[in-house]
Design a protein around this motif. Sequence first.
Motif, PDB file in Angstrom:
ATOM      1  N   GLY A  17       0.796  -1.225   0.000  1.00 25.78           N
ATOM      2  CA  GLY A  17       0.000   0.000   0.000  1.00 25.78           C
ATOM      3  C   GLY A  17       0.826   1.271   0.000  1.00 25.78           C
ATOM      4  N   ASP A  18       2.101   1.188  -0.428  1.00 24.80           N
ATOM      5  CA  ASP A  18       2.962   2.377  -0.479  1.00 24.80           C
ATOM      6  C   ASP A  18       2.356   3.430  -1.413  1.00 24.80           C
ATOM      7  OD1 ASP A  18       5.771   3.578   0.004  1.00 24.80           O
ATOM      8  OD2 ASP A  18       5.547   3.614  -2.177  1.00 24.80           O
ATOM      9  N   LYS A  19       2.270   4.690  -0.955  1.00 28.98           N
ATOM     10  CA  LYS A  19       1.626   5.759  -1.730  1.00 28.98           C
ATOM     11  C   LYS A  19       2.380   6.051  -3.015  1.00 28.98           C
ATOM     12  CE  LYS A  19      -1.859   6.547   0.950  1.00 28.98           C
ATOM     13  NZ  LYS A  19      -3.242   6.252   0.481  1.00 28.98           N
ATOM     14  N   ASP A  20       3.715   6.076  -2.957  1.00 28.31           N
ATOM     15  CA  ASP A  20       4.497   6.333  -4.174  1.00 28.31           C
ATOM     16  C   ASP A  20       4.258   5.231  -5.207  1.00 28.31           C
ATOM     17  OD1 ASP A  20       5.538   8.625  -3.069  1.00 28.31           O
ATOM     18  OD2 ASP A  20       7.374   7.654  -2.335  1.00 28.31           O
ATOM     19  N   ALA A  21       4.171   4.000  -4.728  1.00 27.59           N
ATOM     20  CA  ALA A  21       3.918   2.887  -5.640  1.00 27.59           C
ATOM     21  C   ALA A  21       2.526   3.005  -6.251  1.00 27.59           C
ATOM     22  CB  ALA A  21       4.056   1.551  -4.900  1.00 27.59           C
ATOM     23  N   GLU A  22       1.570   3.484  -5.447  1.00 31.36           N
ATOM     24  CA  GLU A  22       0.216   3.663  -5.960  1.00 31.36           C
ATOM     25  C   GLU A  22       0.188   4.723  -7.055  1.00 31.36           C
ATOM     26  OE1 GLU A  22      -4.117   5.162  -4.282  1.00 31.36           O
ATOM     27  OE2 GLU A  22      -2.713   4.170  -2.904  1.00 31.36           O
ATOM     28  N   THR A  23       0.942   5.826  -6.837  1.00 31.76           N
ATOM     29  CA  THR A  23       1.029   6.885  -7.857  1.00 31.76           C
ATOM     30  C   THR A  23       1.677   6.348  -9.128  1.00 31.76           C
ATOM     31  OG1 THR A  23       1.205   8.571  -6.143  1.00 31.76           O
ATOM     32  CG2 THR A  23       1.933   9.184  -8.358  1.00 31.76           C
ATOM     33  N   LYS A  24       2.754   5.568  -8.944  1.00 26.67           N
ATOM     34  CA  LYS A  24       3.442   4.986 -10.092  1.00 26.67           C
ATOM     35  C   LYS A  24       2.516   4.049 -10.859  1.00 26.67           C
ATOM     36  CE  LYS A  24       7.111   3.968 -12.572  1.00 26.67           C
ATOM     37  NZ  LYS A  24       7.740   4.958 -13.472  1.00 26.67           N
ATOM     38  N   LEU A  25       1.713   3.288 -10.127  1.00 27.95           N
ATOM     39  CA  LEU A  25       0.777   2.367 -10.764  1.00 27.95           C
ATOM     40  C   LEU A  25      -0.248   3.118 -11.601  1.00 27.95           C
ATOM     41  CD1 LEU A  25      -0.029  -0.621 -11.023  1.00 27.95           C
ATOM     42  CD2 LEU A  25      -1.481  -0.328  -9.015  1.00 27.95           C
ATOM     43  N   LYS A  26      -0.700   4.272 -11.106  1.00 27.27           N
ATOM     44  CA  LYS A  26      -1.643   5.084 -11.874  1.00 27.27           C
ATOM     45  C   LYS A  26      -1.001   5.602 -13.154  1.00 27.27           C
ATOM     46  CE  LYS A  26      -4.460   6.612  -7.928  1.00 27.27           C
ATOM     47  NZ  LYS A  26      -4.943   7.776  -7.155  1.00 27.27           N
ATOM     48  N   GLU A  27       0.266   5.996 -13.077  1.00 31.02           N
ATOM     49  CA  GLU A  27       0.979   6.460 -14.276  1.00 31.02           C
ATOM     50  C   GLU A  27       1.097   5.334 -15.305  1.00 31.02           C
ATOM     51  OE1 GLU A  27       4.725   7.926 -13.002  1.00 31.02           O
ATOM     52  OE2 GLU A  27       3.920   9.726 -12.044  1.00 31.02           O
ATOM     53  N   ILE A  28       1.458   4.168 -14.818  1.00 28.65           N
ATOM     54  CA  ILE A  28       1.602   3.013 -15.717  1.00 28.65           C
ATOM     55  C   ILE A  28       0.268   2.678 -16.374  1.00 28.65           C
ATOM     56  CG2 ILE A  28       2.094   0.533 -15.760  1.00 28.65           C
ATOM     57  CD1 ILE A  28       3.996   1.097 -13.350  1.00 28.65           C
ATOM     58  N   GLY A  62      -6.214   8.067 -13.801  1.00 33.63           N
ATOM     59  CA  GLY A  62      -5.505   6.954 -13.187  1.00 33.63           C
ATOM     60  C   GLY A  62      -6.085   5.604 -13.567  1.00 33.63           C
ATOM     61  N   PHE A  63      -7.406   5.504 -13.794  1.00 38.44           N
ATOM     62  CA  PHE A  63      -8.034   4.246 -14.161  1.00 38.44           C
ATOM     63  C   PHE A  63      -8.822   4.391 -15.452  1.00 38.44           C
ATOM     64  CE2 PHE A  63      -7.460   4.143  -9.590  1.00 38.44           C
ATOM     65  CZ  PHE A  63      -6.804   2.943  -9.431  1.00 38.44           C
ATOM     66  N   GLY A  64      -8.333   5.183 -16.347  1.00 33.14           N
ATOM     67  CA  GLY A  64      -8.984   5.316 -17.643  1.00 33.14           C
ATOM     68  C   GLY A  64     -10.331   5.995 -17.532  1.00 33.14           C
ATOM     69  N   GLY A  65     -10.553   6.764 -16.456  1.00 32.65           N
ATOM     70  CA  GLY A  65     -11.813   7.468 -16.295  1.00 32.65           C
ATOM     71  C   GLY A  65     -12.917   6.607 -15.752  1.00 32.65           C
ATOM     72  N   GLY A  66     -12.676   5.295 -15.618  1.00 30.43           N
ATOM     73  CA  GLY A  66     -13.751   4.402 -15.221  1.00 30.43           C
ATOM     74  C   GLY A  66     -13.655   3.949 -13.787  1.00 30.43           C
ATOM     75  N   GLY A  67     -12.472   4.074 -13.160  1.00 33.38           N
ATOM     76  CA  GLY A  67     -12.298   3.558 -11.815  1.00 33.38           C
ATOM     77  C   GLY A  67     -12.320   2.038 -11.833  1.00 33.38           C
ATOM     78  N   PHE A  68     -12.130   1.444 -10.659  1.00 30.86           N
ATOM     79  CA  PHE A  68     -12.099  -0.017 -10.613  1.00 30.86           C
ATOM     80  C   PHE A  68     -13.476  -0.616 -10.606  1.00 30.86           C
ATOM     81  CE2 PHE A  68      -7.964  -2.033  -9.772  1.00 30.86           C
ATOM     82  CZ  PHE A  68      -8.282  -3.249 -10.333  1.00 30.86           C
ATOM     83  N   GLY A  69     -14.479   0.168 -10.319  1.00 34.61           N
ATOM     84  CA  GLY A  69     -15.823  -0.408 -10.308  1.00 34.61           C
ATOM     85  C   GLY A  69     -16.425  -0.511 -11.682  1.00 34.61           C
ATOM     86  N   GLY A  70     -15.747  -0.002 -12.725  1.00 34.89           N
ATOM     87  CA  GLY A  70     -16.291  -0.022 -14.081  1.00 34.89           C
ATOM     88  C   GLY A  70     -16.107  -1.365 -14.737  1.00 34.89           C
ATOM     89  N   ASP A  71     -16.338  -1.377 -16.030  1.00 34.19           N
ATOM     90  CA  ASP A  71     -16.263  -2.602 -16.817  1.00 34.19           C
ATOM     91  C   ASP A  71     -14.804  -2.978 -17.020  1.00 34.19           C
ATOM     92  OD1 ASP A  71     -16.447  -4.646 -18.554  1.00 34.19           O
ATOM     93  OD2 ASP A  71     -17.589  -3.571 -20.086  1.00 34.19           O
ATOM     94  N   PHE A  72     -14.425  -4.192 -16.629  1.00 39.84           N
ATOM     95  CA  PHE A  72     -13.055  -4.633 -16.796  1.00 39.84           C
ATOM     96  C   PHE A  72     -12.688  -4.766 -18.267  1.00 39.84           C
ATOM     97  CE2 PHE A  72     -13.215  -6.096 -12.343  1.00 39.84           C
ATOM     98  CZ  PHE A  72     -11.993  -5.614 -11.929  1.00 39.84           C
ATOM     99  N   GLY A  73     -13.677  -4.929 -19.132  1.00 32.00           N
ATOM    100  CA  GLY A  73     -13.367  -5.049 -20.554  1.00 32.00           C
ATOM    101  C   GLY A  73     -12.808  -3.756 -21.101  1.00 32.00           C
ATOM    102  N   GLU A  74     -13.148  -2.590 -20.502  1.00 34.73           N
ATOM    103  CA  GLU A  74     -12.646  -1.322 -20.973  1.00 34.73           C
ATOM    104  C   GLU A  74     -11.444  -0.849 -20.162  1.00 34.73           C
ATOM    105  OE1 GLU A  74     -13.624   0.272 -23.621  1.00 34.73           O
ATOM    106  OE2 GLU A  74     -15.082  -1.293 -24.038  1.00 34.73           O
ATOM    107  N   SER A  75     -11.324  -1.286 -18.934  1.00 30.41           N
ATOM    108  CA  SER A  75     -10.224  -0.839 -18.094  1.00 30.41           C
ATOM    109  C   SER A  75      -8.946  -1.553 -18.454  1.00 30.41           C
ATOM    110  CB  SER A  75     -10.551  -1.121 -16.620  1.00 30.41           C
ATOM    111  OG  SER A  75      -9.403  -0.923 -15.823  1.00 30.41           O
ATOM    112  N   PRO A  76      -7.802  -0.847 -18.473  1.00 28.01           N
ATOM    113  CA  PRO A  76      -6.541  -1.520 -18.740  1.00 28.01           C
ATOM    114  C   PRO A  76      -6.193  -2.521 -17.658  1.00 28.01           C
ATOM    115  CG  PRO A  76      -6.149   0.751 -18.024  1.00 28.01           C
ATOM    116  CD  PRO A  76      -7.615   0.612 -18.274  1.00 28.01           C
TER     117      PRO A  76
END
Length: 382
Positions: A40-51, A86-100
């Motif tokens: 749950g490191d915050k820097d890692a979370e930011t990096k994950l959003k960039e990726i 960070g999540f393609g505008g859909g967040g994690f609750g959206g459709d996984f088919g559209e989320s990276p």
Amino acid sequence: MPTAPDLYEVLGVSRSASQDEIRKAYLKLAHKYHPDKTGGDKDAETKLKEINAAYDILKNPEKRKQYDQFGTTDGQPFGGFGQGQGFGGGGFGGDFGESPFGDLFDMLFGQGGRQGGRAGANRPQPGHDLEYELAITLEEVAKGCKKTISFSRPETCGQCSGSGAAKGSSPESCPQCGGAGQVRMAHGVFSMTQTCPRCHGAGRVITNPCGNCNGSGQVRGKRELSIDVPAGVDTGTRLRVSGEGEAGRMGGPRGDLYIRIRVLIHDFFERRGADLICEAPVTYSQAALGATIRVPTITGMADLKVPAGTQTGTQLRLRGSGLPDMRGYRQGDQLVTVRVETPVKLTRRQRELLEEFDSLSSNRTYPKNDAFKNRIQERTRQ
């Protein structure tokens, strides 16, 4: 205004990278910066959003083409990874088919992890397979045999017809998962499903259990079965009897029964594949003069010709007197190892005759003994 990061550098790929190379690079980085890996490191979370945001652009050929040409995908300068990207505008609750993160979710949990739990709950479940060890003799291996076995196995409860609920009642939908058999759990920015801890994935609970099976829906029952064992089986051979395993649940099919063969040790024969090996003692005179002796086989008795001058350890073959090959390719042989027995407790007359025989012997009578002596003499001269 901060300089926008280069999307290719974020994923660590070149601008000429293929779509497959981009996808693999994303999965590797997303796995590296996963919250379960970083705690749950915050820097890692930011990096994950960039990726994630970089992959969201580069995985789409049209967006990638526009980014390569203009450095933007929407007519505006690409200004980094702000809110909503960070999540393609859909967040994690959206459709996984559209989320990276759909690709990442497949990698971490498999395709089955994204399917709804309700479809898997309450559906027929096949029964488990059972295994039974059956001991047979070598004689039974030679001819094949029929065996009657008795064993116990789970059977569908006759009083509740497998429902587990007492007569006049029925199972109820699990209040914790709503009958889905799974509940959704949140872990940081990730959300995933797991088996419902209350109903253990069944999607239902039994408030009034059947007294005969204590709510399990199954009881132990005895089963007697006649098994045909083909000739040629060996220790470790597994025979499958379809539909004779445990009873299924909720109308599911029975499992299968596997008969594992164990061939008992024989007091005379040793097995080597389809061949049988045994030893046969012969007298001094039989080995020297030659003889025909009687030897046992797996199916009876047979005559074996011992040639004159046979030495201890010589292996003689009885063709076709072994075991059948289970696949029907051939019939094995019986190999008889000859052991010349030295006479003991000689009478005076027997001793005299042997001494006379020895005095009449020459190097031609005992060629191996003579060759051994010559080698010793040569060694002493050196």
